[in-house]
Design a protein around this motif. Structure first.
Motif, mmCIF file in Angstrom:
data_model
loop_
_atom_site.group_PDB
_atom_site.id
_atom_site.type_symbol
_atom_site.label_atom_id
_atom_site.label_comp_id
_atom_site.label_asym_id
_atom_site.label_seq_id
_atom_site.Cartn_x
_atom_site.Cartn_y
_atom_site.Cartn_z
ATOM 1 N N ALA A 283 32.479 -4.814 12.571
ATOM 2 C CA ALA A 283 31.346 -5.714 12.318
ATOM 3 C C ALA A 283 30.885 -6.364 13.622
ATOM 4 C CB ALA A 283 31.734 -6.777 11.293
ATOM 5 N N LEU A 284 31.820 -6.720 14.487
ATOM 6 C CA LEU A 284 31.474 -7.323 15.774
ATOM 7 C C LEU A 284 30.695 -6.340 16.652
ATOM 8 C CD1 LEU A 284 31.721 -9.778 17.637
ATOM 9 C CD2 LEU A 284 33.847 -8.780 18.500
ATOM 10 N N LYS A 285 31.114 -5.073 16.653
ATOM 11 C CA LYS A 285 30.408 -4.052 17.423
ATOM 12 C C LYS A 285 28.986 -3.857 16.888
ATOM 13 C CE LYS A 285 34.306 -1.334 19.071
ATOM 14 N NZ LYS A 285 34.942 -0.014 19.085
ATOM 15 N N ILE A 286 28.849 -3.845 15.563
ATOM 16 C CA ILE A 286 27.528 -3.678 14.958
ATOM 17 C C ILE A 286 26.622 -4.843 15.322
ATOM 18 C CG2 ILE A 286 26.296 -3.609 12.748
ATOM 19 C CD1 ILE A 286 28.687 -2.021 11.631
ATOM 20 N N ILE A 287 27.148 -6.052 15.261
ATOM 21 C CA ILE A 287 26.365 -7.237 15.611
ATOM 22 C C ILE A 287 25.960 -7.197 17.083
ATOM 23 C CG2 ILE A 287 26.496 -9.753 15.894
ATOM 24 C CD1 ILE A 287 28.161 -9.807 13.322
ATOM 25 N N LEU A 288 26.861 -6.792 17.969
ATOM 26 C CA LEU A 288 26.534 -6.699 19.394
ATOM 27 C C LEU A 288 25.462 -5.641 19.653
ATOM 28 C CD1 LEU A 288 30.027 -7.113 21.083
ATOM 29 C CD2 LEU A 288 28.108 -8.709 21.108
ATOM 30 N N ILE A 289 25.533 -4.528 18.953
ATOM 31 C CA ILE A 289 24.520 -3.483 19.114
ATOM 32 C C ILE A 289 23.170 -3.986 18.640
ATOM 33 C CG2 ILE A 289 23.780 -1.220 18.254
ATOM 34 C CD1 ILE A 289 26.761 -0.404 18.322
ATOM 35 N N ILE A 290 23.150 -4.671 17.505
ATOM 36 C CA ILE A 290 21.895 -5.222 16.979
ATOM 37 C C ILE A 290 21.317 -6.244 17.948
ATOM 38 C CG2 ILE A 290 20.918 -6.663 15.138
ATOM 39 C CD1 ILE A 290 22.806 -5.212 13.204
ATOM 40 N N LEU A 291 22.153 -7.108 18.492
ATOM 41 C CA LEU A 291 21.687 -8.100 19.464
ATOM 42 C C LEU A 291 21.158 -7.430 20.738
ATOM 43 C CD1 LEU A 291 24.325 -10.952 19.126
ATOM 44 C CD2 LEU A 291 21.942 -10.982 18.395
ATOM 45 N N ALA A 292 21.810 -6.382 21.185
ATOM 46 C CA ALA A 292 21.344 -5.668 22.377
ATOM 47 C C ALA A 292 19.989 -5.022 22.115
ATOM 48 C CB ALA A 292 22.372 -4.619 22.784
ATOM 49 N N VAL A 293 19.810 -4.431 20.940
ATOM 50 C CA VAL A 293 18.529 -3.802 20.602
ATOM 51 C C VAL A 293 17.431 -4.857 20.533
ATOM 52 C CG1 VAL A 293 17.289 -2.627 18.739
ATOM 53 C CG2 VAL A 293 19.532 -1.803 19.454
ATOM 54 N N ILE A 294 17.713 -5.985 19.904
ATOM 55 C CA ILE A 294 16.729 -7.072 19.817
ATOM 56 C C ILE A 294 16.357 -7.570 21.211
ATOM 57 C CG2 ILE A 294 16.413 -9.474 19.067
ATOM 58 C CD1 ILE A 294 17.961 -8.723 16.534
ATOM 59 N N PHE A 295 17.344 -7.721 22.088
ATOM 60 C CA PHE A 295 17.082 -8.186 23.448
ATOM 61 C C PHE A 295 16.223 -7.191 24.227
ATOM 62 C CE2 PHE A 295 18.332 -8.645 27.952
ATOM 63 C CZ PHE A 295 17.884 -9.941 28.153
ATOM 64 N N VAL A 296 16.510 -5.904 24.103
ATOM 65 C CA VAL A 296 15.728 -4.879 24.797
ATOM 66 C C VAL A 296 14.296 -4.862 24.264
ATOM 67 C CG1 VAL A 296 15.475 -2.381 25.102
ATOM 68 C CG2 VAL A 296 17.691 -3.466 25.459
ATOM 69 N N LEU A 297 14.124 -4.976 22.960
ATOM 70 C CA LEU A 297 12.787 -5.020 22.386
ATOM 71 C C LEU A 297 12.028 -6.252 22.853
ATOM 72 C CD1 LEU A 297 13.418 -3.772 18.746
ATOM 73 C CD2 LEU A 297 12.271 -2.556 20.604
ATOM 74 N N PHE A 298 12.728 -7.379 22.987
ATOM 75 C CA PHE A 298 12.095 -8.590 23.496
ATOM 76 C C PHE A 298 11.625 -8.393 24.933
ATOM 77 C CE2 PHE A 298 12.524 -12.555 25.907
ATOM 78 C CZ PHE A 298 11.516 -13.296 25.298
ATOM 79 N N LEU A 299 12.464 -7.811 25.770
ATOM 80 C CA LEU A 299 12.073 -7.555 27.160
ATOM 81 C C LEU A 299 10.897 -6.576 27.231
ATOM 82 C CD1 LEU A 299 15.477 -7.315 29.057
ATOM 83 C CD2 LEU A 299 13.816 -9.169 29.093
ATOM 84 N N PHE A 300 10.898 -5.589 26.370
ATOM 85 C CA PHE A 300 9.797 -4.625 26.315
ATOM 86 C C PHE A 300 8.487 -5.322 25.940
ATOM 87 C CE2 PHE A 300 7.466 -1.252 23.954
ATOM 88 C CZ PHE A 300 7.221 -0.426 25.028
ATOM 89 N N SER A 301 8.528 -6.180 24.929
ATOM 90 C CA SER A 301 7.309 -6.888 24.523
ATOM 91 C C SER A 301 6.863 -7.878 25.592
ATOM 92 C CB SER A 301 7.524 -7.603 23.192
ATOM 93 O OG SER A 301 8.461 -8.644 23.338
ATOM 94 N N LEU A 302 7.794 -8.482 26.285
ATOM 95 C CA LEU A 302 7.459 -9.399 27.364
ATOM 96 C C LEU A 302 6.770 -8.654 28.517
ATOM 97 C CD1 LEU A 302 7.814 -12.427 28.021
ATOM 98 C CD2 LEU A 302 9.847 -11.787 29.301
ATOM 99 N N THR A 303 7.234 -7.457 28.817
ATOM 100 C CA THR A 303 6.622 -6.636 29.861
ATOM 101 C C THR A 303 5.194 -6.249 29.471
ATOM 102 O OG1 THR A 303 8.794 -5.750 30.406
ATOM 103 C CG2 THR A 303 6.889 -4.533 31.215
ATOM 104 N N ILE A 304 5.012 -5.856 28.229
ATOM 105 C CA ILE A 304 3.671 -5.508 27.750
ATOM 106 C C ILE A 304 2.752 -6.715 27.854
ATOM 107 C CG2 ILE A 304 2.349 -4.895 25.680
ATOM 108 C CD1 ILE A 304 4.661 -3.044 24.945
ATOM 109 N N TYR A 305 3.240 -7.882 27.452
ATOM 110 C CA TYR A 305 2.434 -9.096 27.503
ATOM 111 C C TYR A 305 2.107 -9.488 28.948
ATOM 112 C CZ TYR A 305 1.295 -14.045 27.220
ATOM 113 O OH TYR A 305 0.698 -15.255 27.361
ATOM 114 N N PHE A 306 3.097 -9.424 29.830
ATOM 115 C CA PHE A 306 2.924 -9.872 31.211
ATOM 116 C C PHE A 306 1.897 -9.025 31.952
ATOM 117 C CE2 PHE A 306 4.144 -9.987 35.721
ATOM 118 C CZ PHE A 306 4.044 -11.350 35.940
ATOM 119 N N PHE A 307 1.947 -7.720 31.766
ATOM 120 C CA PHE A 307 1.031 -6.825 32.476
ATOM 121 C C PHE A 307 -0.233 -6.503 31.681
ATOM 122 C CE2 PHE A 307 5.113 -5.818 34.537
ATOM 123 C CZ PHE A 307 4.762 -6.123 35.830
#
Length: 63
Positions: free
Chosen positions: A3-27
């Motif tokens: 369960a801890l591994k699944i939660i960490l993977i979900i958090l990593a995916v959410i963080f990467v998606l956030f950075l991706f959307s931030l890049t789209i917004y910034f540029f």
């Protein structure tokens, strides 16, 4: 433990998606893509209008 591994993977995916959307917004990439797609969409809409007008004239000739 799994369960801890699944939660960490979900958090990593959410963080990467956030950075991706931030890049789209910034540029401002969404508006740049829309500006690049305008000529393509105009050709498509003109083609559809031409097709519609041909259909109207064909139906007008039958009446």
């Amino acid at each position: 433990m799994i369960a801890l591994k699944i939660i960490l993977i979900i958090l990593a995916v959410i963080f990467v998606l956030f950075l991706f959307s931030l890049t789209i917004y910034f540029f401002n990439l969404d508006m740049k893509l829309a500006a690049a797609m305008t000529p393509v969409m105009n050709r498509y809409y003109d083609w559809q209008r031409h097709k519609r007008e041909l259909k109207k004239t064909k139906n007008k000739g039958k009446n």
